[in-house]
Design an enzyme around this catalytic site. Structure first.
Site, mmCIF file in Angstrom:
data_model
loop_
_atom_site.group_PDB
_atom_site.id
_atom_site.type_symbol
_atom_site.label_atom_id
_atom_site.label_comp_id
_atom_site.label_asym_id
_atom_site.label_seq_id
_atom_site.Cartn_x
_atom_site.Cartn_y
_atom_site.Cartn_z
ATOM 1 N N LYS A 162 80.519 -38.211 -11.006
ATOM 2 C CA LYS A 162 81.671 -39.253 -10.608
ATOM 3 C C LYS A 162 80.890 -40.414 -10.132
ATOM 4 C CE LYS A 162 84.170 -39.045 -6.770
ATOM 5 N NZ LYS A 162 84.246 -40.558 -6.221
ATOM 6 N N ASN A 163 80.198 -40.492 -9.104
ATOM 7 C CA ASN A 163 79.940 -41.723 -8.388
ATOM 8 C C ASN A 163 78.979 -42.777 -9.103
ATOM 9 O OD1 ASN A 163 81.867 -41.166 -6.504
ATOM 10 N ND2 ASN A 163 80.098 -40.405 -4.938
ATOM 11 N N CYS A 192 90.856 -41.930 -1.160
ATOM 12 C CA CYS A 192 90.884 -40.822 -0.153
ATOM 13 C C CYS A 192 91.093 -41.472 1.274
ATOM 14 C CB CYS A 192 89.852 -40.144 -0.303
ATOM 15 S SG CYS A 192 89.730 -38.934 -1.490
ATOM 16 N N ARG A 247 87.296 -46.795 6.901
ATOM 17 C CA ARG A 247 86.568 -47.183 5.621
ATOM 18 C C ARG A 247 86.733 -48.389 5.128
ATOM 19 N NH1 ARG A 247 86.700 -43.459 0.617
ATOM 20 N NH2 ARG A 247 84.349 -44.291 0.438
ATOM 21 N N ASP A 277 79.304 -36.359 1.651
ATOM 22 C CA ASP A 277 80.172 -35.739 0.596
ATOM 23 C C ASP A 277 79.982 -34.072 0.672
ATOM 24 O OD1 ASP A 277 81.291 -38.095 0.189
ATOM 25 O OD2 ASP A 277 79.698 -38.518 -1.422
ATOM 26 N N ARG A 337 90.057 -35.242 -9.064
ATOM 27 C CA ARG A 337 89.664 -36.664 -9.207
ATOM 28 C C ARG A 337 88.256 -36.668 -9.443
ATOM 29 N NH1 ARG A 337 91.519 -40.256 -4.538
ATOM 30 N NH2 ARG A 337 89.755 -41.248 -5.413
HETATM 31 N N1 EPU Z 1 79.321 -46.621 6.910
HETATM 32 C C1 EPU Z 1 78.897 -46.554 8.175
HETATM 33 N N2 EPU Z 1 77.542 -46.266 8.223
HETATM 34 C C2 EPU Z 1 76.679 -46.427 7.458
HETATM 35 C C3 EPU Z 1 77.141 -46.592 6.014
HETATM 36 C C4 EPU Z 1 78.529 -46.572 5.892
HETATM 37 O O1 EPU Z 1 79.344 -46.250 9.026
HETATM 38 O O2 EPU Z 1 75.311 -46.492 7.554
HETATM 39 C C5 EPU Z 1 80.589 -46.462 6.781
HETATM 40 C C6 EPU Z 1 81.140 -47.956 6.371
HETATM 41 O O3 EPU Z 1 81.542 -48.722 7.353
HETATM 42 C C7 EPU Z 1 82.267 -47.631 5.628
HETATM 43 C C8 EPU Z 1 82.088 -46.196 5.086
HETATM 44 O O4 EPU Z 1 80.891 -45.646 5.948
HETATM 45 O O5 EPU Z 1 83.633 -47.654 6.283
HETATM 46 C C9 EPU Z 1 81.902 -46.108 3.567
HETATM 47 O O6 EPU Z 1 80.713 -46.289 3.317
HETATM 48 P P1 EPU Z 1 80.408 -47.073 1.935
HETATM 49 O O7 EPU Z 1 80.654 -48.205 1.914
HETATM 50 O O8 EPU Z 1 78.999 -46.530 1.446
HETATM 51 O O9 EPU Z 1 81.228 -45.752 0.953
HETATM 52 P P2 EPU Z 1 81.978 -46.434 -0.394
HETATM 53 O O10 EPU Z 1 80.799 -47.289 -1.089
HETATM 54 O O11 EPU Z 1 83.278 -46.714 -0.225
HETATM 55 C C10 EPU Z 1 80.633 -44.284 -1.567
HETATM 56 C C11 EPU Z 1 81.363 -43.298 -2.449
HETATM 57 C C12 EPU Z 1 81.950 -42.160 -1.548
HETATM 58 C C13 EPU Z 1 80.799 -41.699 -0.432
HETATM 59 C C14 EPU Z 1 80.248 -43.036 0.230
HETATM 60 C C15 EPU Z 1 79.007 -42.605 1.286
HETATM 61 C C16 EPU Z 1 81.830 -44.059 -4.671
HETATM 62 C C17 EPU Z 1 82.591 -44.466 -5.629
HETATM 63 N N3 EPU Z 1 82.249 -43.575 -3.552
HETATM 64 O O12 EPU Z 1 81.861 -44.954 -0.910
HETATM 65 O O13 EPU Z 1 82.278 -41.049 -2.312
HETATM 66 O O14 EPU Z 1 81.232 -40.804 0.477
HETATM 67 O O15 EPU Z 1 79.838 -43.983 -0.810
HETATM 68 O O16 EPU Z 1 78.018 -42.069 0.764
HETATM 69 O O17 EPU Z 1 80.457 -43.957 -4.641
HETATM 70 C C18 EPU Z 1 83.314 -38.918 -2.866
HETATM 71 O O18 EPU Z 1 82.793 -38.955 -3.796
HETATM 72 O O19 EPU Z 1 84.077 -38.232 -2.266
HETATM 73 C C19 EPU Z 1 83.151 -40.417 -2.131
HETATM 74 C C20 EPU Z 1 84.243 -40.397 -0.898
#
Ligand code: EPU
Length: 416
Positions: A22-23, A116, A121, A303, A396
């Protein structure tokens, strides 16, 4: 409103084939907007998030045909607006449209994405790195190419989708862009692989430092999406907690190094049995883990934290969970408690799980996608029947979950 009804206590047995990630699929689909030529993506998972993204793109004049995991996509006639606010609100990953639309039009206006609820976030990392403006009562994110930072971008923290957005915003930009503190998850690598095949020049793939030399145009290609290592991990846990024995096919084993380490630490037998095939054999006695600490790749993936916690409810002794990324990702523990798990939530990031405790079938709800997967695993392990509501979260991101589980012998049905 659909629900799963699961009769637990049946050991999972047999083979399961992992779908496309998915990601990885979501940013790769977004990347196809960077060319006016048609692209073909293979091994695309048939999941709700993909369908939602395609609906957003169709409304922007992008032609798509999605059949048997093959997506034909042609963004020649892409328009930059209006972007459907209601659809964007359904999924946080719609933020991935920022980079490519910006690159094609020189500016973009995107409604704030939803998705989610996993704590704050914040999308500050995107906003800072892309120099975005927030307007219209905090409803719209807007960017102009001329305001993009040049040469060297140091990310304020390692963020997956922010890294993907900057990559997509930079591949067609004049000059060289260096991205430091880039995320290097397998899905980020897959996006870079696709872009390089399209003609982009990205160096440093798999590391935290990327160097992108802008090219004039990208071409249409055929590309296969990497398998979903998170789906593979989910089935491995499901087999381990049900005293099962399964073979997982179509998994890139090295993408889960930290996960296999943790699984073996609990006593589960993990064995590579062929290229991209791994055998999981449960252990009669599951051992606790001193600390399961999530962090960015290649550490233990956030995850898989909730699904793994279910296994720890069956482990002898006290295990500690330390979720370093999200402050809202322990909420599912309240549902596990209803099933009979013994635990102590220390703060929004840490919890103790005291095992082993027999889980009992009750009515529970899934509070996000991965928590939903954890609820399914708990139900498979529980005595009696469990009813899980809010399963749209699970749809999803997990392709044909009940079909795959049924093939492994589980008793699971979907009701309206
Ligand atoms: N964050 C930290 N420390 C870090 C990295 C991130 O606190 O070292 C915090 C950030 O501040 C942010 C949150 O973690 O609030 C989310 O991090 P990131 O921006 O990396 O997440 P994202 O890009 O929104 C993707 C995946 C998520 C997965 C996260 C973390 C996609 C579409 N989504 O989200 O996937 O949990 O990276 O690996 O790629 C899922 O598949 O269920 C899902 C939520």
């Amino acid at each position: 409103m659909q629900k799963f009804i699961i009769k637990g206590g049946i050991p999972l047995k047999g083979k399961v084939k992992i779908s496309g990630s998915k990601n990885a699929a979501l940013p790769c689909i977004a990347a196809c907007l960077l060319t006016v030529e048609p692209c073909i993506l293979k091994n695309v998972p048939d999941i709700e998030d993909v369908h939602t993204l395609l609906k957003i793109l169709n409304a922007l004049n992008v032609q798509t045909e999605f059949k048997d995991h093959t997506l034909k996509i042609n963004a020649k006639n892409l328009k930059s607006n209006p972007i459907n606010k209601n659809l964007v609100k359904q999924m946080r990953a719609s933020i991935l449209l920022l980079g490519p639309i910006l690159s094609r039009f020189g500016n973009v206006r995107l409604p704030f994405p939803g998705g989610c609820v996993l704590g704050k976030r914040s999308i500050d990392t995107h906003l800072k790195a892309l120099n975005c403006k927030i307007s219209d009562n905090n409803e719209i994110i807007s960017i102009k190419t001329k305001n993009l930072k040049t040469n060297k971008i140091i990310m304020s923290e390692i963020s997956v989708t922010a890294t993907e957005n900057i990559i997509m915003a930079s591949v067609l930009k004049k000059g060289t862009t260096e991205i430091r503190l880039a995320a290097c998850e397998p899905h980020v690598q897959d996006l870079c692989g696709l872009l390089n095949k399209m003609g982009a020049k990205i160096k440093g793939i798999g590391s935290n430092n990327l160097e992108i030399t802008g090219v004039k145009r990208l071409k249409g290609v055929t590309y296969s999406i990497t398998p979903d290592y998170l789906e593979a991990g989910t089935y491995a846990i499901a087999a381990s907690v049900t005293n099962g024995e399964i073979v997982i096919e179509n998994v890139i084993i090295n993408q889960l190094d930290s996960f296999w380490n943790a699984l073996m630490e609990t006593g589960v037998n993990v064995k590579t049995v062929g290229k991209n095939k791994i055998a999981i054999k449960a252990s009669k006695k599951i051992k606790s883990i001193k600390q399961l600490r999530t962090a960015v790749y290649p550490s233990f993936p956030t995850d898989l934290q909730a699904p793994f916690a279910v296994l720890l409810t069956q482990a002898e002794g006290v295990s500690k969970i330390f979720e370093t990324l999200f402050e809202g990702r322990l909420n599912y523990l309240f549902e596990l408690e209803k099933m009979g798990a013994k635990l102590e939530i220390l703060n929004p990031h840490e919890a103790l799980i005291i095992g082993p405790r027999k889980l009992k079938g009750v009515s529970i709800s899934s509070c996000d996608l991965r928590a939903g997967a954890a609820m399914v695993i708990a139900a498979l392990a529980a005595e009696g029947e469990t009813e899980i509501s809010n399963i749209s979260y699970i749809d999803r991101g997990y392709e044909k979950l009940e079909e795959k589980l049924k093939k492994l012998g589980a008793q699971i049905k979907r009701i309206k």
